[in-house]
Design an enzyme around this catalytic site. Structure first.
Site, PDB file in Angstrom:
ATOM      1  N   GLY A  12       0.826  -1.209   0.000  1.00 21.25           N
ATOM      2  CA  GLY A  12       0.000   0.000   0.000  1.00 21.25           C
ATOM      3  C   GLY A  12       0.857   1.254   0.000  1.00 21.25           C
ATOM      4  N   PHE A  13       0.188   2.380   0.164  1.00 27.01           N
ATOM      5  CA  PHE A  13       0.878   3.683   0.148  1.00 27.01           C
ATOM      6  C   PHE A  13       1.941   3.751   1.260  1.00 27.01           C
ATOM      7  CE2 PHE A  13       0.091   8.035   2.190  1.00 27.01           C
ATOM      8  CZ  PHE A  13       1.201   8.620   1.592  1.00 27.01           C
ATOM      9  N   LEU A  73      -0.017  -3.050   9.085  1.00 30.83           N
ATOM     10  CA  LEU A  73      -0.634  -1.922   8.362  1.00 30.83           C
ATOM     11  C   LEU A  73      -1.815  -2.362   7.494  1.00 30.83           C
ATOM     12  CD1 LEU A  73       2.191  -0.720   9.127  1.00 30.83           C
ATOM     13  CD2 LEU A  73       2.155   0.478   6.960  1.00 30.83           C
ATOM     14  N   ARG A 106       3.504 -16.276  19.577  1.00 31.48           N
ATOM     15  CA  ARG A 106       4.140 -17.578  19.378  1.00 31.48           C
ATOM     16  C   ARG A 106       5.632 -17.445  19.085  1.00 31.48           C
ATOM     17  NH1 ARG A 106       5.107 -20.930  15.199  1.00 31.48           N
ATOM     18  NH2 ARG A 106       4.183 -19.531  13.675  1.00 31.48           N
ATOM     19  N   TYR A 145     -14.526   1.122  10.147  1.00 32.01           N
ATOM     20  CA  TYR A 145     -13.093   1.440  10.228  1.00 32.01           C
ATOM     21  C   TYR A 145     -12.728   1.894  11.651  1.00 32.01           C
ATOM     22  CZ  TYR A 145      -8.676   3.810   8.915  1.00 32.01           C
ATOM     23  OH  TYR A 145      -7.362   4.218   8.803  1.00 32.01           O
ATOM     24  N   TYR A 159      -3.272  -8.359  24.697  1.00 28.87           N
ATOM     25  CA  TYR A 159      -2.205  -9.349  24.436  1.00 28.87           C
ATOM     26  C   TYR A 159      -0.940  -8.952  25.201  1.00 28.87           C
ATOM     27  CZ  TYR A 159      -4.173 -12.553  20.977  1.00 28.87           C
ATOM     28  OH  TYR A 159      -4.904 -13.544  20.360  1.00 28.87           O
ATOM     29  N   ARG A 186      -8.960   9.998  -1.311  1.00 30.97           N
ATOM     30  CA  ARG A 186      -8.585  10.884  -0.210  1.00 30.97           C
ATOM     31  C   ARG A 186      -8.354  12.287  -0.745  1.00 30.97           C
ATOM     32  NH1 ARG A 186      -4.798   6.916   3.407  1.00 30.97           N
ATOM     33  NH2 ARG A 186      -4.508   5.802   1.437  1.00 30.97           N
TER      34      ARG A 186
HETATM   35  P1  NAD Z   1      -3.494   1.733   1.647  1.00 31.65           P
HETATM   36  O1  NAD Z   1      -4.904   1.410   1.341  1.00 31.65           O
HETATM   37  O2  NAD Z   1      -2.643   2.304   0.564  1.00 31.65           O
HETATM   38  O3  NAD Z   1      -2.726   0.466   2.218  1.00 31.65           O
HETATM   39  C1  NAD Z   1      -3.360  -0.586   2.913  1.00 31.65           C
HETATM   40  C2  NAD Z   1      -2.764  -1.895   2.391  1.00 31.65           C
HETATM   41  O4  NAD Z   1      -3.364  -2.994   3.091  1.00 31.65           O
HETATM   42  C3  NAD Z   1      -3.055  -2.121   0.901  1.00 31.65           C
HETATM   43  O5  NAD Z   1      -1.879  -2.522   0.235  1.00 31.65           O
HETATM   44  C4  NAD Z   1      -4.113  -3.228   0.903  1.00 31.65           C
HETATM   45  O6  NAD Z   1      -4.093  -3.998  -0.272  1.00 31.65           O
HETATM   46  C5  NAD Z   1      -3.715  -3.993   2.147  1.00 31.65           C
HETATM   47  N1  NAD Z   1      -4.820  -4.778   2.711  1.00 31.65           N
HETATM   48  C6  NAD Z   1      -6.094  -4.376   2.932  1.00 31.65           C
HETATM   49  N2  NAD Z   1      -6.819  -5.385   3.448  1.00 31.65           N
HETATM   50  C7  NAD Z   1      -5.973  -6.448   3.569  1.00 31.65           C
HETATM   51  C8  NAD Z   1      -6.124  -7.780   4.035  1.00 31.65           C
HETATM   52  N3  NAD Z   1      -7.300  -8.222   4.477  1.00 31.65           N
HETATM   53  N4  NAD Z   1      -5.043  -8.597   4.001  1.00 31.65           N
HETATM   54  C9  NAD Z   1      -3.846  -8.160   3.528  1.00 31.65           C
HETATM   55  N5  NAD Z   1      -3.646  -6.906   3.078  1.00 31.65           N
HETATM   56  C10 NAD Z   1      -4.701  -6.062   3.094  1.00 31.65           C
HETATM   57  O7  NAD Z   1      -3.531   2.717   2.902  1.00 31.65           O
HETATM   58  P2  NAD Z   1      -2.339   3.448   3.697  1.00 31.65           P
HETATM   59  O8  NAD Z   1      -2.629   4.890   3.684  1.00 31.65           O
HETATM   60  O9  NAD Z   1      -1.027   2.975   3.235  1.00 31.65           O
HETATM   61  O10 NAD Z   1      -2.615   2.920   5.175  1.00 31.65           O
HETATM   62  C11 NAD Z   1      -1.815   1.932   5.800  1.00 31.65           C
HETATM   63  C12 NAD Z   1      -2.258   1.763   7.243  1.00 31.65           C
HETATM   64  O11 NAD Z   1      -2.111   2.983   7.951  1.00 31.65           O
HETATM   65  C13 NAD Z   1      -3.725   1.339   7.398  1.00 31.65           C
HETATM   66  O12 NAD Z   1      -3.828   0.407   8.442  1.00 31.65           O
HETATM   67  C14 NAD Z   1      -4.406   2.634   7.777  1.00 31.65           C
HETATM   68  O13 NAD Z   1      -5.567   2.391   8.555  1.00 31.65           O
HETATM   69  C15 NAD Z   1      -3.334   3.352   8.560  1.00 31.65           C
HETATM   70  N6  NAD Z   1      -3.537   4.813   8.518  1.00 31.65           N
HETATM   71  C16 NAD Z   1      -3.230   5.534   7.397  1.00 31.65           C
HETATM   72  C17 NAD Z   1      -3.471   6.914   7.381  1.00 31.65           C
HETATM   73  C18 NAD Z   1      -3.138   7.777   6.199  1.00 31.65           C
HETATM   74  O14 NAD Z   1      -3.428   8.953   6.226  1.00 31.65           O
HETATM   75  N7  NAD Z   1      -2.496   7.280   5.166  1.00 31.65           N
HETATM   76  C19 NAD Z   1      -4.045   7.527   8.506  1.00 31.65           C
HETATM   77  C20 NAD Z   1      -4.363   6.753   9.602  1.00 31.65           C
HETATM   78  C21 NAD Z   1      -4.097   5.401   9.616  1.00 31.65           C
HETATM   79  N1  UDP Z   2     -12.822  15.809   0.977  1.00 36.42           N
HETATM   80  C1  UDP Z   2     -13.226  16.768   0.064  1.00 36.42           C
HETATM   81  N2  UDP Z   2     -13.126  16.493  -1.270  1.00 36.42           N
HETATM   82  C2  UDP Z   2     -12.633  15.316  -1.741  1.00 36.42           C
HETATM   83  C3  UDP Z   2     -12.195  14.329  -0.806  1.00 36.42           C
HETATM   84  C4  UDP Z   2     -12.317  14.608   0.544  1.00 36.42           C
HETATM   85  O1  UDP Z   2     -13.659  17.858   0.447  1.00 36.42           O
HETATM   86  O2  UDP Z   2     -12.555  15.150  -2.966  1.00 36.42           O
HETATM   87  C5  UDP Z   2     -12.904  16.129   2.419  1.00 36.42           C
HETATM   88  C6  UDP Z   2     -13.585  15.055   3.265  1.00 36.42           C
HETATM   89  O3  UDP Z   2     -14.992  15.253   3.296  1.00 36.42           O
HETATM   90  C7  UDP Z   2     -12.937  15.302   4.614  1.00 36.42           C
HETATM   91  C8  UDP Z   2     -11.527  15.758   4.258  1.00 36.42           C
HETATM   92  O4  UDP Z   2     -11.576  16.204   2.910  1.00 36.42           O
HETATM   93  O5  UDP Z   2     -13.589  16.347   5.294  1.00 36.42           O
HETATM   94  C9  UDP Z   2     -10.481  14.657   4.386  1.00 36.42           C
HETATM   95  O6  UDP Z   2     -10.947  13.535   3.675  1.00 36.42           O
HETATM   96  P1  UDP Z   2     -10.113  12.197   3.499  1.00 36.42           P
HETATM   97  O7  UDP Z   2     -11.009  11.200   2.846  1.00 36.42           O
HETATM   98  O8  UDP Z   2      -8.818  12.504   2.835  1.00 36.42           O
HETATM   99  O9  UDP Z   2      -9.732  11.728   4.970  1.00 36.42           O
HETATM  100  P2  UDP Z   2     -10.528  11.622   6.369  1.00 36.42           P
HETATM  101  O10 UDP Z   2     -11.909  12.199   6.230  1.00 36.42           O
HETATM  102  O11 UDP Z   2     -10.543  10.170   6.672  1.00 36.42           O
HETATM  103  O12 UDP Z   2      -9.694  12.432   7.280  1.00 36.42           O
END
Ligand code: NAD
Ligand code: UDP
Length: 312
Positions: A12-13, A73, A106, A145, A159, A186
């Site tokens: 992922g990202f 993640l 484990r 979520y 745990y 996003r």
């Molecule tokens: P993302 O969607 O790019 O990455 C998530 C990854 O998890 C993806 O590669 C997806 O394919 C994989 N995945 C999803 N479900 C799965 C499953 N059941 N089994 C195996 N892999 C699975 O999102 P991200 O932004 O990289 O987020 C990564 C983590 O960080 C997430 O847990 C997210 O909740 C947390 N997080 C991210 C942000 C942010 O702003 N980017 C903010 C808060 C929390």
């Molecule tokens: N948002 C927006 N236009 C878009 C996408 C998101 O105005 O095209 C707004 C959304 O309603 C939220 C904020 O931007 O208030 C951040 O949204 P995002 O989905 O990035 O993250 P989160 O709401 O989970 O913080």
């Protein structure tokens, strides 16, 4: 010391940046992903490294491996993706946490959970400190979520208490940067893609809601510091950038930095969309000596440069 490290959600990202960082630090990395929102493309450049392994696996199923550390993640992070199949989302958070914690127990591995500022819901305390319990609607659009991540924190803490598993919890605030999926939904990726294509910039609501945006490199540094922090510091700890901006301000910045002709349009605000969000990072500063270094404009410029390479 060279460690063997498992990164779930590694394609992922954030996961792809983390894998890259850990390899650069000289570790061996196993990247596990089911490619729901991630893509092979994000890590394909790492495949030539003999210390990198890519495994297709779903964390809702048990997984067996010997590693020293686990970064958990795996979970879709963007509202449109986590709301696509809400039951699967909560299963991923909860069963994924149970499977990874069981594994950590484990094999006696240390395990870090990527939790989220969403555990604070639509917060009534501002800025958010780790001691705030949050304001979450348990049956709303975001609950699959938010509650999944809250339950995962509960599992981690128990745990640790019951089985002495070495845990670390970080609460990540909105993070952006290269390798966000262009259709991820996003706000930062949406606005940049729209601006580069000259399409309307879609603000949900009146744009007065706030977010605090952290550049990915800063976030990864905080995540690794947390994993390496003193043994008895389990968190949760906020990792995010305290610079707070309205969504309208973000739209204006993106339009300015891309020199775009796009117009702003307003669309309905999704339900339970938090009105404000800003991390208090006092704890991260004290325990990890960490604070973000990259200002919004600087990070946006790097992110825009990336999107220029993938947007026609
Ligand atoms: P993302 O969607 O790019 O990455 C998530 C990854 O998890 C993806 O590669 C997806 O394919 C994989 N995945 C999803 N479900 C799965 C499953 N059941 N089994 C195996 N892999 C699975 O999102 P991200 O932004 O990289 O987020 C990564 C983590 O960080 C997430 O847990 C997210 O909740 C947390 N997080 C991210 C942000 C942010 O702003 N980017 C903010 C808060 C929390
Ligand atoms: N948002 C927006 N236009 C878009 C996408 C998101 O105005 O095209 C707004 C959304 O309603 C939220 C904020 O931007 O208030 C951040 O949204 P995002 O989905 O990035 O993250 P989160 O709401 O989970 O913080």
């Amino acid at each position: 010391m060279k460690k063997k490290i498992l990164v779930t959600g590694g394609a992922g990202f954030l996961g792809s940046h983390l894998c890259e960082r850990l390899l650069n630090d000289g570790h061996e990395v196993v990247c596990l992903d089911n490619y729901f929102t991630g893509q092979k493309q994000n890590v394909v450049h790492l495949l030539k490294n003999p210390y990198f392994e890519l495994v297709r696996h779903d964390v809702t199923m048990p997984f067996f491996i010997e590693v020293d550390e686990i970064y958990n993640l795996a979970c879709p992070a963007s509202p449109i993706h986590y709301q696509y199949n809400p039951i699967k989302t909560i299963k991923t958070s909860v069963m994924g946490a149970i499977n990874m914690l069981g594994l950590a127990k484990r094999i006696k591995a240390k395990i870090l959970q990527a939790s989220t500022s969403e555990v604070y819901g639509d917060p009534k305390v501002h800025p958010q400190t780790e001691s705030y319990w949050g304001h979450v609607n348990p049956i709303g659009e975001r609950s699959c979520y938010d509650e999944g991540k809250r339950a995962a924190e509960t599992l981690f803490v128990n745990y640790h208490k019951q089985n002495n598993v070495r845990i670390k919890i970080i609460r990540i605030f909105n993070t952006y940067g290269p390798r966000m999926h262009p259709n991820d939904g996003r706000v930062v990726s949406n606005f940049i893609v729209q601006a580069l294509k000259g399409e309307d910039i879609t603000i949900y609501g009146d744009g007065s809601q706030t977010r605090s945006f952290c550049y990915v490199d800063d976030l990864i540094e905080g995540m690794v510091r947390m994993m390496d922090s003193r043994e008895d510091f389990t968190g949760p700890v906020n990792i995010g950038n305290p610079g707070e901006f309205t969504i309208l301000e973000l739209a204006q910045k993106v339009i300015g930095l891309t020199d775009s002709s796009s117009k702003i349009i307003y669309q309905p605000l999704p339900s339970d969309d938090p009105m404000q969000r800003k991390p208090d990072i006092t704890l991260a500063r004290k325990e990890l000596g960490w604070e973000p270094k990259i200002h919004l404009e600087e990070g946006l410029i790097k992110t825009i440069d990336y999107f220029k390479t993938i947007t026609r």
